[in-house]
Design an enzyme around this catalytic site. Structure first.
Site, PDB file in Angstrom:
ATOM      1  CB  SER A   1       4.553   3.531   2.180  1.00 42.47           C
ATOM      2  OG  SER A   1       5.440   3.787   3.433  1.00 42.47           O
TER       3      SER A   1
ATOM      4  CD  GLN B   1       0.022  -0.030  10.459  1.00 40.58           C
ATOM      5  OE1 GLN B   1      -0.781   0.596   9.500  1.00 40.58           O
ATOM      6  NE2 GLN B   1      -0.117  -1.077  10.885  1.00 40.58           N
TER       7      GLN B   1
ATOM      8  N   GLY C   1      -8.298  -9.693  14.707  1.00 39.59           N
ATOM      9  CA  GLY C   1      -7.306  -9.343  14.699  1.00 39.59           C
ATOM     10  C   GLY C   1      -6.985  -8.042  15.349  1.00 39.59           C
TER      11      GLY C   1
ATOM     12  CB  THR D   1       5.229  -3.973   6.834  1.00 40.24           C
ATOM     13  OG1 THR D   1       5.713  -4.226   5.799  1.00 40.24           O
ATOM     14  CG2 THR D   1       6.514  -3.000   7.701  1.00 40.24           C
ATOM     15  CB  CYS D   2       1.046  -5.230   5.096  1.00 41.11           C
ATOM     16  SG  CYS D   2       1.044  -3.751   4.862  1.00 41.11           S
TER      17      CYS D   2
ATOM     18  N   GLY E   1      -4.491  -5.951  15.990  1.00 39.71           N
ATOM     19  CA  GLY E   1      -2.832  -5.099  16.169  1.00 39.71           C
ATOM     20  C   GLY E   1      -3.346  -4.623  15.354  1.00 39.71           C
TER      21      GLY E   1
END
Length: 472
Positions: free
Chosen positions: A138, A145, A218, A48-49, A220
């Site tokens: 996170s 998410q 983007g 993930t990011c 997404g």
């Protein structure tokens, strides 16, 4: 056993995480490379990011961990190119964009990445994933998410054929645990997400988002959430640019936006005050040159958010006059300064409740694993008892030749039912033992191994590997 190696935003910056990010064909190739190594039975990559984590099931952890590190080193050396054949033990199925390692010349991870890696085995690996899926690790604690990203990681591994019984049980339990945390605690507030933080900071930077024209690059999950939040905040014109026009069109229809081509982004810059870029592109989508041209003669501020890994926006964009650039790292720093004062006894209680739910999930995994590892021994004992039962029934029937066929069938059924009832009781007791929290699973397995040692000395195929991995 299971194990994992990874890194996240706690120990690395966006640029470093970008070097080890996986998506699309790169993810598929990496999964194939891992599964092709003889030390690894199953593999799932969560990228993930804010993190890249590699989960594997293996007979022994040390050779599996070495294979994972070889993959990460190859990923870092190869950049955005394909990874097929990156692990030496995998038969090569193609060139690596001109890079083929010679014996003894395999790349190593640079020190800054190697020291940032964390590694967990067994239940600690499981506990880590359950905390990740619950949003407890996170950047914005409680963001929702990540749960979808855990699901997507499992789906990608299923499609690649690299997940089996062990990791499927781990990831499904993680998803179940994440859902419980979201429904049974107040940790996951509706506005908690990286996208939510970005939109909040944008509002603070611009004073107000009402009627503010914005450009989203983007389409997404992150861009979708940003678009919805911007529309809720009263943003004005929303321009959407994406590599796949169909995805941009679908989002535009939902939020009342307009679709433009990626080549039109530079021309759109003079007409917007906010840009959010969140793609999976391997190289920057927004260069300092294009933004500089778009800002020529402009005095009004432009706020740019780069929510991508690897970065979508060249770092020098933030040095341009009247331009403010926010990255995932700067957002993390802002969140760190704003979260501490808002910590309350109620919030701490909710976090403690979430950790309790995580521990419930870990115990459930331990029970499932104990039961799963007991199956071969139970099956071997059942085969032995079935053979003994058949022999004894045959001996009894030989001594009762005067019985009719129907009466002999009654005797045979009696023997079978007696065995069935014995094993029903036995499996129930094993389940009870596995669920007895005060007994460590490894102790339970040693007891069961002795209890269910195959009386005939037979070993189930693959049992050696399971025995070696019993410590996980």
């Amino acid at each position: 056993m299971i194990g994992m190696i990874g890194l996240d935003h706690h120990s690395t910056d966006v640029e470093q995480r970008g070097r080890l990010s996986f998506a699309g064909e790169r993810l598929e190739a990496a999964l194939g490379a891992l599964a092709g190594d003889e030390a690894i039975r199953e593999a799932v990559i969560l990228s993930t990011c804010n993190r890249t984590e590699v989960y594997v099931a293996a007979g022994e952890w040390l050779p599996a961990a070495a294979a994972v590190r070889r993959l990460l080193a190859a990923a870092n050396a190869l950049g955005a190119t394909a990874l097929v054949g990156a692990i030496p033990s995998l038969p090569r199925t193609g060139e690596l964009s001109g890079w083929v390692p010679e014996p003894g010349s395999l790349p190593e991870l640079p020190r800054e990445l190697d020291t940032a890696l964390y590694e967990h085995e067994g239940l600690e690996a499981a506990r880590h994933l359950l905390r990740v899926a619950s949003g407890l690790r996170s950047m914005v604690v409680g963001e929702a998410q990540i749960l979808g990203q855990v699901k997507e990681a499992l789906t990608a591994a299923e499609q690649a054929g690299t997940v089996g019984e062990e990791l499927r049980a781990l990831f499904t339990t993680a998803i179940k645990t994440g859902k419980r945390v979201r429904t049974e605690t107040g940790v996951a507030r509706a506005d908690v997400s990286v996208a939510g933080l970005a939109v909040r900071v944008a509002g603070e930077a611009l004073g107000d988002l009402r009627d503010v024209p914005a450009l989203l690059i983007g389409a997404g999950k992150t861009s979708q959430l940003c678009a919805r939040l911007l529309r809720e905040a009263g943003a004005g014109r929303l321009l959407l640019a994406n590599r796949t026009p169909a995805a941009a069109s679908a989002l535009a229809a939902e939020v009342g936006g307009e679709v433009i081509g990626l080549r039109e982004v530079e021309q759109a810059i003079p007409n917007v005050r906010l840009i959010v870029s969140a793609t999976t592109a391997p190289r920057p989508m927004l260069s300092v040159a294009s933004v500089a041209r778009g800002m020529q003669g402009r005095r009004s501020p432009l706020v740019v958010f780069d929510l991508a890994v690897p970065p979508d926006v060249e770092e020098a964009v933030g040095l341009l006059p009247h331009v403010s650039l926010y990255t995932l790292d700067t957002l993390r720093a802002l969140e760190a300064t704003t979260q501490a004062p808002t910590s309350t006894p109620e919030r701490e209680a909710e976090l403690a409740r979430a950790e309790h739910i995580v521990e419930d999930g870990v115990r459930e995994l331990a029970r499932l694993r104990t039961l799963r590892l007991a199956v071969p021994g139970i099956a071997a004992l059942r085969r032995h008892v079935d053979r003994s039962e058949e022999a004894e029934v045959a001996r009894a029937l030989a001594a009762l030749e005067h019985l009719s066929d129907d009466e002999k069938a009654v005797v045979a059924r009696f023997g079978q039912r007696l065995v069935d009832k014995m094993f029903h009781h036995l499996v129930a007791r094993i389940r009870s033992l596995a669920e007895y929290d005060e007994v460590p699973p490894d102790v339970t397995m040693r007891v069961l191994a002795r209890l269910f040692a195959d009386p005939d000395g037979e070993r189930d195929e693959g049992s050696d590997a399971r025995d070696k991995g019993a410590g996980g």
